[in-house]
Design an enzyme around this catalytic site. Structure first.
Site, short mmCIF file in Angstrom:
data_model
loop_
_atom_site.label_atom_id
_atom_site.label_comp_id
_atom_site.label_asym_id
_atom_site.label_seq_id
_atom_site.Cartn_x
_atom_site.Cartn_y
_atom_site.Cartn_z
N GLY A 12 0.84 -1.34 -0.23
CA GLY A 12 0.07 0.06 -0.04
C GLY A 12 0.80 1.24 -0.05
O GLY A 12 0.38 2.27 0.36
N SER A 13 2.21 1.23 -0.43
CA SER A 13 2.83 2.32 -0.52
C SER A 13 2.13 3.37 -1.48
O SER A 13 2.35 4.54 -1.35
CB SER A 13 4.41 2.40 -0.91
OG SER A 13 4.43 1.76 -2.17
N ASN A 14 1.66 2.99 -2.57
CA ASN A 14 0.97 3.79 -3.49
C ASN A 14 -0.44 4.48 -2.85
O ASN A 14 -0.65 5.68 -3.14
CB ASN A 14 0.69 3.26 -4.97
CG ASN A 14 1.89 3.29 -5.78
OD1 ASN A 14 2.36 4.21 -6.37
ND2 ASN A 14 2.44 2.14 -5.67
N LYS A 65 -16.76 -13.97 -8.75
CA LYS A 65 -16.21 -12.50 -9.02
C LYS A 65 -17.42 -11.48 -8.95
O LYS A 65 -17.35 -10.26 -8.65
CB LYS A 65 -15.29 -12.44 -10.25
CG LYS A 65 -14.77 -11.08 -10.26
CD LYS A 65 -13.92 -10.88 -11.53
CE LYS A 65 -12.58 -11.36 -11.21
NZ LYS A 65 -11.27 -11.13 -12.16
N MET A 90 -3.97 -6.92 -7.44
CA MET A 90 -3.49 -7.92 -8.06
C MET A 90 -4.63 -8.89 -8.38
O MET A 90 -4.45 -10.13 -8.12
CB MET A 90 -2.38 -8.55 -7.52
CG MET A 90 -1.20 -7.74 -6.99
SD MET A 90 -0.37 -6.64 -8.38
CE MET A 90 0.71 -7.78 -8.61
N ARG A 91 -5.72 -8.32 -9.02
CA ARG A 91 -6.75 -9.20 -9.63
C ARG A 91 -7.44 -8.49 -10.77
O ARG A 91 -7.04 -7.32 -10.94
CB ARG A 91 -7.53 -9.11 -8.39
CG ARG A 91 -8.95 -9.85 -8.48
CD ARG A 91 -9.59 -10.06 -7.11
NE ARG A 91 -8.85 -10.65 -6.11
CZ ARG A 91 -8.52 -12.08 -6.17
NH1 ARG A 91 -9.40 -12.69 -7.11
NH2 ARG A 91 -7.76 -12.62 -5.53
N ASN A 107 -4.85 2.24 -13.55
CA ASN A 107 -4.00 1.42 -13.01
C ASN A 107 -2.72 1.90 -13.02
O ASN A 107 -2.28 2.50 -14.17
CB ASN A 107 -4.22 0.05 -13.53
CG ASN A 107 -3.32 -1.22 -13.05
OD1 ASN A 107 -3.04 -1.25 -11.85
ND2 ASN A 107 -2.56 -1.99 -13.79
N HIS A 109 1.45 0.37 -13.27
CA HIS A 109 2.07 -0.84 -13.61
C HIS A 109 3.54 -0.72 -13.71
O HIS A 109 3.87 0.37 -14.34
CB HIS A 109 1.57 -1.43 -14.83
CG HIS A 109 2.19 -2.67 -15.31
ND1 HIS A 109 1.67 -3.84 -14.68
CD2 HIS A 109 3.13 -3.06 -16.19
CE1 HIS A 109 2.46 -4.95 -15.26
NE2 HIS A 109 3.33 -4.41 -16.05
C1 GAR Z 1 3.48 -1.47 -7.51
O1 GAR Z 1 4.63 -1.32 -7.83
C2 GAR Z 1 2.55 -1.67 -8.61
O2 GAR Z 1 3.19 -0.94 -9.77
C3 GAR Z 1 2.65 -2.97 -8.75
O3 GAR Z 1 2.54 -3.42 -7.66
C4 GAR Z 1 2.94 -2.60 -6.61
C5 GAR Z 1 2.25 -2.22 -5.51
O4 GAR Z 1 2.97 -1.65 -4.25
N1 GAR Z 1 1.42 -3.32 -9.68
C6 GAR Z 1 1.28 -4.33 -10.48
O5 GAR Z 1 2.32 -4.95 -10.66
C7 GAR Z 1 0.10 -4.36 -11.39
N2 GAR Z 1 0.26 -5.43 -12.56
P1 GAR Z 1 2.40 -0.90 -3.09
O6 GAR Z 1 1.29 -1.88 -2.57
O7 GAR Z 1 3.47 -0.68 -2.27
O8 GAR Z 1 1.61 0.58 -3.69
#
Ligand code: GAR
Length: 186
Positions: A12-14, A65, A90-91, A107, A109
């Site tokens: 959850g850093s984003n 789903k 991740m879904r 999203n 990526h």
């Molecule tokens: C992020 O780096 C994001 O780009 C990636 O998951 C990480 C989540 O980090 N997303 C994917 O790979 C989507 N296909 P976070 O939980 O620290 O935000």
């Protein structure tokens, strides 16, 4: 003020970057809902300590789903969400959510799409010996990591340590996601 929902499955850093930008006024928006499909994920505590309402669920507790996405759509509608930001969710988003929020789901990526789609983008890129990495933010449609690209930022890295690529990439993600949301909601 626009209302955001952030979906996450892990650290959850984003989510933190977006919530903090809303809290300190860098984003003229508020995070009104956090959705997480992994009850033990660190993002759950991050939402709780900020007082952000969350919907945390286990997909296995639902028959399909369609059923859990119907519940998610109900909560998004109830909260009046303008923009759904997937941040390490991740879904694959299904038809129910896509139909209800089409054109309002983005999203982030960790690759320069359309290269390295899917769950292990950085590891795949390192295995290829890539020298220019990057982050993409795109609209979500029914193709995995396939919607139209909104923003990208590249960085050079000449090494073989996926952890280091993740570290560099995440700093960029946090800035790019906030900047991109800011542009979209203006
Ligand atoms: C992020 O780096 C994001 O780009 C990636 O998951 C990480 C989540 O980090 N997303 C994917 O790979 C989507 N296909 P976070 O939980 O620290 O935000």
């Amino acid at each position: 003020m626009k209302k955001l929902a952030v979906f996450a499955s892990g650290t959850g850093s984003n989510f933190e970057a977006i919530a903090d930008a809303c809290a300190d006024g860098r984003l003229d928006a508020s995070v009104v809902l956090m959705v997480c499909d992994k009850p033990g994920a660190a993002v759950v505590a991050k939402a709780a300590c900020r007082g952000i309402p969350s919907f945390v669920f286990s997909p296995k507790d639902y028959p399909s789903k369609e059923v859990f996405e119907t519940e998610i759509v109900r909560l998004l509608d109830e909260a009046g969400v303008d923009l759904v930001c997937l941040a390490g969710y991740m879904r694959i988003v299904g038809d129910v959510l896509l139909k209800a929020y089409e054109g309002r789901i983005i999203n982030i990526h960790p690759s320069l799409l359309p290269a390295f789609k899917g769950a292990h983008a950085v590891e795949q890129a390192v295995a290829y010996g890539v020298k220019v990495y990057g982050i993409s933010i795109h609209w979500v449609n029914s193709d995995l990591d396939g919607g139209r690209i909104i923003a990208q930022r590249a960085f050079e890295y000449d090494g073989y340590d996926p952890e280091e690529v993740h570290r560099i990439g995440q700093k960029i993600e946090h800035q790019l996601y906030v900047e991109t949301i800011s542009k979209l909601i203006q």
